[in-house]
Design a protein around this motif. Structure first.
Motif, short mmCIF file in Angstrom:
data_model
loop_
_atom_site.label_atom_id
_atom_site.label_comp_id
_atom_site.label_asym_id
_atom_site.label_seq_id
_atom_site.Cartn_x
_atom_site.Cartn_y
_atom_site.Cartn_z
N CYS A 28 21.08 38.19 46.51
CA CYS A 28 20.38 39.07 47.44
C CYS A 28 19.27 39.82 46.73
N TRP A 29 18.33 40.36 47.53
CA TRP A 29 17.17 41.07 47.03
C TRP A 29 17.18 42.50 47.57
N LEU A 30 16.71 43.43 46.73
CA LEU A 30 16.63 44.83 47.15
C LEU A 30 15.68 44.94 48.35
N HIS A 31 16.15 45.61 49.40
CA HIS A 31 15.49 45.53 50.70
C HIS A 31 15.55 46.90 51.38
N SER A 32 14.57 47.17 52.22
CA SER A 32 14.59 48.37 53.05
C SER A 32 13.82 48.10 54.34
N HIS A 33 14.11 48.91 55.35
CA HIS A 33 13.41 48.81 56.63
C HIS A 33 13.35 50.20 57.25
N ALA A 34 12.66 50.33 58.35
CA ALA A 34 12.37 51.66 58.91
C ALA A 34 13.59 52.34 59.49
N GLN A 35 14.64 51.61 59.83
CA GLN A 35 15.82 52.21 60.44
C GLN A 35 16.53 53.13 59.44
N ILE A 36 17.20 54.17 59.99
CA ILE A 36 17.89 55.16 59.15
C ILE A 36 19.40 54.97 59.27
N TYR A 37 20.13 55.59 58.33
CA TYR A 37 21.60 55.57 58.39
C TYR A 37 22.06 56.39 59.59
N PRO A 38 23.17 56.00 60.24
CA PRO A 38 23.71 56.81 61.34
C PRO A 38 24.03 58.23 60.86
N ILE A 39 23.77 59.20 61.71
CA ILE A 39 24.04 60.58 61.33
C ILE A 39 25.53 60.80 61.09
N LYS A 40 26.36 60.10 61.87
CA LYS A 40 27.80 60.24 61.73
C LYS A 40 28.44 58.86 61.86
N TYR A 41 29.36 58.56 60.94
CA TYR A 41 30.05 57.28 60.95
C TYR A 41 31.28 57.37 61.85
N PRO A 42 31.84 56.23 62.28
CA PRO A 42 33.03 56.25 63.16
C PRO A 42 34.22 56.98 62.56
N ASP A 43 34.34 57.04 61.22
CA ASP A 43 35.48 57.73 60.61
C ASP A 43 35.27 59.23 60.49
N GLY A 44 34.15 59.74 61.02
CA GLY A 44 33.89 61.17 61.00
C GLY A 44 33.02 61.64 59.86
N ARG A 45 32.76 60.81 58.88
CA ARG A 45 31.93 61.20 57.75
C ARG A 45 30.46 61.23 58.18
N GLY A 46 29.71 62.08 57.53
CA GLY A 46 28.29 62.17 57.81
C GLY A 46 27.47 61.46 56.76
N SER A 47 26.24 61.11 57.08
CA SER A 47 25.34 60.45 56.15
C SER A 47 24.14 61.35 55.89
N SER A 48 23.22 60.88 55.09
CA SER A 48 22.01 61.66 54.80
C SER A 48 20.98 61.52 55.91
N GLY A 49 21.13 60.48 56.76
CA GLY A 49 20.13 60.25 57.79
C GLY A 49 18.82 59.72 57.24
N GLN A 50 18.86 59.25 56.00
CA GLN A 50 17.65 58.73 55.37
C GLN A 50 17.45 57.25 55.72
N GLN A 51 16.33 56.70 55.27
CA GLN A 51 16.00 55.30 55.54
C GLN A 51 16.95 54.36 54.80
N GLN A 52 17.40 53.35 55.51
CA GLN A 52 18.39 52.43 54.95
C GLN A 52 17.80 51.61 53.80
N VAL A 53 18.63 51.40 52.78
CA VAL A 53 18.33 50.48 51.68
C VAL A 53 19.50 49.50 51.60
N THR A 54 19.20 48.22 51.65
CA THR A 54 20.23 47.19 51.65
C THR A 54 19.89 46.11 50.63
N CYS A 55 20.77 45.14 50.54
CA CYS A 55 20.52 43.95 49.72
C CYS A 55 20.52 42.77 50.68
#
Length: 693
Positions: free
Chosen positions: A371-398
């Motif tokens: 895989c290659w280091l990748h990003s796109h305009a979409q952001i992380y969900p503000i809150k995950y289904p397990d109740g944890r919160g995210s930074s709400g920043q732009q997603q970085v994936t592989c």
């Protein structure tokens, strides 16, 4: 009258010939009908040609008289045709089996020169390729999908006969093995008959499979080594002894070069050789120099020669598949670039040295999914289904595919823009950089926020300067080159680098876990505290410098970048699995075993030993085994260093017969615990049975 008679005889002859031709034609069409009917049952479809032949057959059947005599004639040739179809179906079947895809696909790839990888070594497939080329295979049939009708220009009968030949050779080898083991001719014949009439072996041997070749080399290895043992007892180091030693090594190489399960045969033969060496040590007529020579020759013939031949077949394999193919994506960027076409044709004109302002794609080196280091305009969900919160920043994936969103710019932290610096300033080992995503113009960032799929690791994102959050930009990364050159510069393809987050001192990596639909099912990117993990290694695959005339670094005529054979060979031997662990990970406590994991609370139960006990115990165990082998070897030479009491304390499991107990002492002894009895029970039984005083 004579004319009429001759004409009558001529007409009768013509009628008999036409009748014979009609019967032959009907027989041929009957076979075609059976073949078409069988093909229709399997594929539920017919071609235009088949329907045309069926129409012609129906017309002829409708115009032919069906007298009882004709029916009996039809029956006479109908049954032999059915038997012929059954008898020849194995070697002349119109379809190929599922397991025949493996050597068949390899035959196609070798003919086209296209690179491929497989779970098994290439020896058997190279042998099938030799037979296929000799029999006239033209490389047009791809051997897929399963059930495809084999065209007449494919020498399937020759390929299947090659497998049958190896199966035929099983019989005389088994007979020889039984004779060498001391059995009578009758017993050896019965063993051969059992193999001859085994339905599974007969069926398996008549198809283009690997098992017949594997069994041949396994049996031949055992036969040659038994002959070697015979020569060892009569004419040690004779020409015949060396011949059987080399033949044993060749057959062992053939066994594990056909399938890796052949390594069990290697272990078995090595155990037999070790036992024979153990017997030779006790022979005082054999000098120590001869024993060392025996060890050296056996190691060379049974270990060194097979390993060299194993590497040789991979050299031949790589020479026969020089072109890029669909499976080279599983290999490293450097390996891909060594193949003609593909990645080599893309990067052959690209600059080699990475500078500030370079546009690059980063590929993870060691991963189950390239895989290659990748990003796109979409952001992380503000809150995950397990109740944890995210930074709400732009997603970085592989991302497992090449994509425009895989491109990044290397920027110096003190630079006001991302353009290429003039003059060029190369990036060196230990430099602090920023990575700017080209499509969104945001920098790679990490912070003390749990990642979405692996909460034990930090989240990686591209920083968005929200006004209502207290997140601070933490986008500085330290370049750590694991294989720096003499100048310490970062080079395309060759350099293996780690990107260490400057604030948290954690390395950029991919967890290998797939994100949900909001992450487009791409792989999660996190940071890892283990700075020595192979999963944290990356390399630059594609490289561009805008506004600069590019000097060609490689010979474009070859369309490949040279890579040493030993590096390619070692990479082909690396078969990582998602749940695999190396042999040293358990005694050295390099990894843990998860007994339980709660996906909601993220609680885990791990199995891990006490480091003090496990490390010291592993070290002492190694010393114990070495001393055991050393002292037992001395004993075989009638050299006793330790007295019998101490000897028993060291090696109670090996030399219990030397413990100086009398019969009365053993009978009157009261064991203090069950464990003490278990340790000494074999001594009691042996001493009492032998009646020692």
């Amino acid at each position: 009258m004579a004319t009429d008679s001759s004409e009558s005889d001529h007409s009768k002859a013509n009628n008999s010939k036409s009748t014979k031709k009609s019967k032959e034609k009907k027989a041929k069409k009957y076979r075609l009908e059976n073949h078409d009917q069988a093909q229709n049952n399997d594929n539920n479809a017919t071609t235009d040609q088949d329907s045309h032949e069926s129409t012609l057959t129906n017309k002829e059947n409708s115009t032919t008289s069906t007298t009882p005599h004709d029916q009996s004639v039809n029956d006479n040739y109908k049954n032999p045709l059915l038997l012929e179809r059954v008898d020849s179906e194995t070697l002349e079947s119109a379809d190929f089996l599922f397991d025949e895809i493996l050597p068949g696909k390899a035959l196609f790839m070798y003919k086209r020169g296209i690179f491929f990888i497989d779970a098994f070594p290439p020896l058997a497939k190279l042998l099938y390729t030799f037979v296929g080329n000799f029999a006239g295979y033209n490389g047009n049939f791809t051997f897929e999908p399963v059930g495809t009708v084999i065209p007449p220009d494919v020498p399937i009968q020759a390929l299947r006969s090659f497998s049958a030949f190896f199966a035929t050779m099983h019989i005389p080898i088994i007979y020889g093995i039984m004779q060498l083991l001391g059995h009578s001719r009758t017993t050896a014949s019965v063993a051969c008959i059992l193999v001859i009439f085994d339905n599974a072996l007969v069926t398996q041997s008549r198809f283009m499979l690997l098992e017949s070749i594997l069994l041949f080399f396994i049996l031949a290895s055992l036969y040659c080594y038994l002959m070697l043992r015979v020569e060892s007892h009569t004419r040690l180091f004779s020409a015949k002894w060396f011949r059987y030693l080399i033949l044993t090594g060749l057959c062992l190489c053939g066994a594990f070069s056909t399938k890796y399960c052949g390594l069990y045969t290697v272990v078995y033969i090595v155990i037999l050789a070790s036992y024979d060496l153990w017997l030779l040590i006790a022979d005082r007529n054999i000098k120590a120099k001869q024993l060392w020579s025996y060890c050296g020759f056996c190691f060379g013939g049974l270990i060194a020669v097979p390993v060299m031949l194993y590497a040789l077949q991979f050299y031949i394999h790589l020479q026969m598949v020089p072109r890029s193919g669909p499976q080279d994506q599983l290999m490293s960027s450097k390996f891909q670039a060594s193949l003609r076409g593909g990645l080599a044709s893309m990067i052959i004109d690209q600059p080699k040295e990475v500078v500030y302002g370079s546009k690059i794609t980063l590929r993870q080196l060691y991963s189950n999914h390239p895989c290659w280091l990748h990003s796109h305009a979409q952001i992380y969900p503000i809150k995950y289904p397990d109740g944890r919160g995210s930074s709400g920043q732009q997603q970085v994936t592989c991302y497992t595919f090449k994509d425009p969103n895989n491109w990044w710019i290397i920027k110096h932290p003190n630079s006001t823009n991302s353009s290429v610096e003039i003059p060029h300033r190369p990036v060196r080992d230990g430099d602090i950089i920023q990575l700017v995503h080209i499509k969104t113009n945001r920098t790679l960032n990490s912070h003390n926020v749990a990642s979405p799929a692996t909460p034990t690791h930090q989240e990686v994102a591209c920083f968005i300067p929200y006004n209502k959050t207290n997140l601070v930009k933490q986008d500085l990364w330290k370049v750590k080159i694991e294989n720096p050159n003499e100048n310490g510069t970062w080079n395309q393809i060759d350099s293996r680098i780690r990107l260490i987050h400057l604030t948290t001192n954690q390395a950029l990596t991919s967890s290998g876990k797939q994100l949900p639909s909001w992450g487009f099912y791409q792989l999660e990117v996190v940071t890892d505290r283990d700075l020595q993990s192979d999963n944290t290694l990356w390399n630059v695959e594609e490289h561009k410098i805008d506004g600069v005339s590019i000097h060609k670094q490689y010979n474009k005529a070859d369309e490949s970048i040279p890579m040493p054979f030993i590096d390619r060979f070692l990479e082909l031997q690396t078969t990582d699995h998602e749940f695999a662990s190396d042999a040293a990970s358990w005694p050295l406590l390099k990894s843990t075993f998860i007994f339980w994991f709660n996906t909601q609370s993220q609680r885990q139960i791990h199995l891990i030993g006490n480091p003090l006990i496990w490390w010291i115990g592993s070290f002492i165990l190694g010393i114990y085994v070495a001393l055991a082998i050393f002292y037992l070897a001395l004993e075989r030479r009638q050299i006793f260093i330790l007295n019998k009491v101490h000897y028993f304390l060291y090696f109670s499991g090996f030399s219990y017969g030397h413990y100086p107990f009398t019969k009365e002492e053993l009978q009157e002894r009261k064991w203090r615990s069950d464990w003490e009895f278990v340790i000494h029970r074999q001594i009691v039984v042996r001493k009492v049975a032998e009646g020692h005083p």
